[in-house]
Design an enzyme around this catalytic site. Structure first.
Site, PDB file in Angstrom:
ATOM      1  N   LYS A 135      -4.032   3.194  -1.232  1.00 51.41           N
ATOM      2  CA  LYS A 135      -5.446   4.159  -1.062  1.00 51.41           C
ATOM      3  C   LYS A 135      -4.736   5.513  -0.656  1.00 51.41           C
ATOM      4  CE  LYS A 135      -7.923   0.213   0.409  1.00 51.41           C
ATOM      5  NZ  LYS A 135      -7.048  -0.689   1.115  1.00 51.41           N
ATOM      6  N   ASP A 186       0.854  -1.104   0.024  1.00 49.16           N
ATOM      7  CA  ASP A 186       0.048   0.097   0.193  1.00 49.16           C
ATOM      8  C   ASP A 186       0.967   1.311  -0.029  1.00 49.16           C
ATOM      9  OD1 ASP A 186       0.797   0.463   2.722  1.00 49.16           O
ATOM     10  OD2 ASP A 186      -1.000  -0.532   3.291  1.00 49.16           O
ATOM     11  N   MET A 238      -4.726   9.467  10.531  1.00 53.95           N
ATOM     12  CA  MET A 238      -5.355  10.018   9.266  1.00 53.95           C
ATOM     13  C   MET A 238      -6.220  11.066   9.648  1.00 53.95           C
ATOM     14  SD  MET A 238      -6.048   6.274   7.671  1.00 53.95           S
ATOM     15  CE  MET A 238      -6.941   5.775   9.284  1.00 53.95           C
TER      16      MET A 238
END
Length: 459
Positions: free
Chosen positions: A270, A248, A383
């Site tokens: 992502k 990722d 995040m």
């Protein structure tokens, strides 16, 4: 990488050494171990060096160097302390495109002789390109300790059974799997214990009993927050075994470089509101690849079970009876906080820590801010860059002191590690006026006040 490593077959081939002193003797000892036939040119040659030359079937020429001495040589080493001679040897070799090493003068070299760990048939060479030879020798010393002398016996055992394994497995991939499994299992343990007869018995049994692998395996591995030194030994081992890797966006390039060189690499990263591959497709691809007999590495930033959706991935594997292993990684909260001098718990500041996802769903958050407003706890938001203003505002609205220290850490544990310090009132405005790069981690609590005292990473 300026120098590309090669291993040169010197058996019964002429290697020229210009110089007859101690340095020339050291080089001769290495060359004769490789079976080279030595030619030494120097007005004076030490007795031990003369003996090595005779042992190799070579010749000593008690004269000054000239270009004719290069005839038939496949490798040249200039080991004199006379600059003009070294430059002449290097110039002649460069013109003839003949490999040359000038001791302690990398600018004149076309090849560099490495520090060697000899576990024949396993040979390990370490070089700094001539720029830091002491460092190369230090690394060699560590490798000497890691790889005991009996690794050579293990290599010899593998050599003796090589043709039998070829006959047993027609497919190269099956052979590689067999060797990787065998050379780090009971066979290897018997070799290291010097039980060579037992090791040969186990090797023969392994060949006879080996079946065709129709089902592969998935390794769900946490890559940590970015610094490759934070990987576990098990993670490194499985990274070197996998034939396919799905990785990722949070996996740093230095970590990706540690994956097996010939592994197929599939990017499934992502970004916010942009998924290269939907999660359900990732899950299914792991199943499909394993059913093709592949050993699949699912490499995820941080820890796969902390906001990494690793549980969803192995749940589908379990439903399809696909074997898997899970290797935890250092989660971003631990790594980023430690590298920023921010202890997540501290007797005088916080007796608990809460990990929270900072992703907003449809532009808003339904997190239990009233619970999170209590004192004596550290809040860590993963995040949380985009949601930072709302997170701070809602915590203040829930009763948390606006002057509560807060830190936004960007690209934690990497060379680009940055820490932005403020409080619930000031940090949103500070970040708004600063160029901040993802990935980020938000830490809120009085422990952040310790950053200036305990920070070691930027010192």
């Amino acid at each position: 990488m300026r120098y590309f490593p090669f291993f040169h077959d010197l058996h019964n081939k002429c290697c020229l050494i210009v110089g007859g002193g101690t340095i020339a003797l050291r080089k001769a000892r290495l060359l004769i171990k490789a079976g080279a036939r030595l030619r030494v040119v120097a007005p004076s040659v030490g007795p031990e060096l003369q003996s090595l030359v005779a042992e190799s079937g070579g010749e000593c020429l008690f004269e000054r160097y000239n270009e004719h001495h290069l005839d038939d040589a496949v490798l040249v080493i200039s080991a004199t302390d006379i600059d003009v001679v070294n430059e002449q040897v290097a110039g002649d070799c460069h013109r003839l495109r003949l490999p040359v090493n000038v001791v302690d003068n990398p600018s004149l070299c076309s090849i560099i002789t490495p520090a060697i760990v000899d576990r024949s048939p396993l040979i390990i060479g370490v070089t700094s390109g001539g720029e830091a030879p002491v460092l190369a020798r230090m690394v060699r010393s560590r490798l000497e300790a890691i790889f005991p002398s009996r690794y050579g016996l293990l290599g010899s055992l593998a050599s003796r059974f090589r043709e039998a394994v070829k006959a047993r497995f027609s497919d190269g991939e099956q052979r590689r799997r067999f060797w990787e499994k065998t050379l780090q299992g009971p066979v290897a343990e018997q070799v290291f214990a010097n039980n060579l007869e037992k090791a040969e018995q186990l090797m023969a049994q392994a060949i006879d009993q080996a079946g065709d692998d129709t089902l592969g395996e998935v390794y769900l591995v946490g890559a940590g927050p970015g610094d490759p030194d934070l990987l576990t030994f098990k993670a490194l081992r499985l990274m070197q075994q996998a034939e396919v890797v799905l990785y990722d966006r949070l996996v740093s390039q230095p970590i990706l470089e540690l994956v097996r060189r010939d592994a197929e690499r599939i990017y499934v990263g992502k970004k916010r509101d942009l998924h290269a591959v939907p999660q359900q497709d990732i899950n299914q691809r792991l199943v499909d690849l394993a059913k093709q007999g592949k050993r699949v590495l699912r490499l995820k930033g941080g820890d796969p079970f902390i906001f990494g959706r690793g549980g969803e991935e192995i749940e589908l594997l379990a439903d399809n009876n696909v074997p898997f292993q899970v290797v935890p990684g250092i989660t971003a909260a631990s790594g980023c906080a430690a590298y920023s001098g921010i202890p997540l718990t501290h007797r005088d500041h916080a007796q608990s820590v809460r990990f929270v996802t900072g992703h907003l769903k449809e532009g808003s958050s339904d997190l239990p801010f009233n619970e999170m407003a209590s004192a004596n706890q550290t809040l860590v938001f993963y995040m949380g860059l985009v949601a930072l203003p709302e997170i701070c505002l809602k915590l203040i609205s829930a009763g948390k002191d606006p002057k509560t220290p807060a830190a936004l850490i960007e690209r934690g544990t990497t060379p680009n590690h940055q820490v932005h310090i403020g409080d619930l009132e000031t940090l949103p405005e500070l970040v708004k006026n600063t160029e901040v790069h993802a990935p980020t981690l938000l830490i809120i609590g009085s422990v952040v006040a310790l950053h200036s005292k305990l920070n070691w990473f930027d010192q």
